[in-house]
Design a protein around this motif. Sequence first.
Motif, PDB file in Angstrom:
ATOM      1  N   GLN A 104       0.834  -1.192   0.000  1.00 45.80           N
ATOM      2  CA  GLN A 104       0.000   0.000   0.000  1.00 45.80           C
ATOM      3  C   GLN A 104       0.871   1.245   0.000  1.00 45.80           C
ATOM      4  O   GLN A 104       2.071   1.165   0.257  1.00 45.80           O
ATOM      5  CB  GLN A 104      -0.902   0.023   1.238  1.00 45.80           C
ATOM      6  N   GLN A 115      -3.992   4.332   4.215  1.00 46.60           N
ATOM      7  CA  GLN A 115      -3.139   3.491   3.383  1.00 46.60           C
ATOM      8  C   GLN A 115      -4.012   2.854   2.312  1.00 46.60           C
ATOM      9  O   GLN A 115      -5.016   2.217   2.633  1.00 46.60           O
ATOM     10  CB  GLN A 115      -2.473   2.413   4.242  1.00 46.60           C
ATOM     11  N   GLY A 117      -4.263   0.478  -1.330  1.00 51.99           N
ATOM     12  CA  GLY A 117      -3.614  -0.522  -2.161  1.00 51.99           C
ATOM     13  C   GLY A 117      -4.650  -1.455  -2.751  1.00 51.99           C
ATOM     14  O   GLY A 117      -5.831  -1.106  -2.864  1.00 51.99           O
TER      15      GLY A 117
END
Length: 163
Positions: A104, A115, A117
């Motif tokens: 991430q 974060q 991702g």
Amino acid sequence: MTADTFIEALSSTAAAADRADKMKLYAWLIGRWTMDATVYRDDGTQHQGPGKIYFAWVLEGRAIQDVWILPGVFYGTTLRVYDPGIDAWHILWSDPMRQVCTRQIGRAQGDDIVQLGKNDAGEPVRWSFTAIKPDSFRWTGERSRDNGNTWQMQAEFNARRAQ
């Protein structure tokens, strides 16, 4: 190589001087924490239980590594590395118990840390530190099955600094 020399090579006592200011985003986490965890499973059931988290400086103070432990559910580690080139953090999570690895990018978002991702299925994931105080925080893990239009809670941890 003995365990002592490996630990000495890995661990650091403080942030690297050349990026100490940027390391503050996660530096407040250094230490031991306990957590009350709720994990939301795809079948609608929940797992609730206590866990532990440990954060430390590593790699000459250029990274922060942690260990998250929720017995019977996960036992993993995160490496958080600040990248001056993108002014953000590379987040690498590995849980060898479940064979889960994610990557991430982490940044401050207001008073929170977010974060972003993708998981192994290619779905967007969002992991957030919110309600941040010196001795407590809330961490949530979410995924999206519609490319970020809506988010589904997968885990929620309420952490307190251990004495």
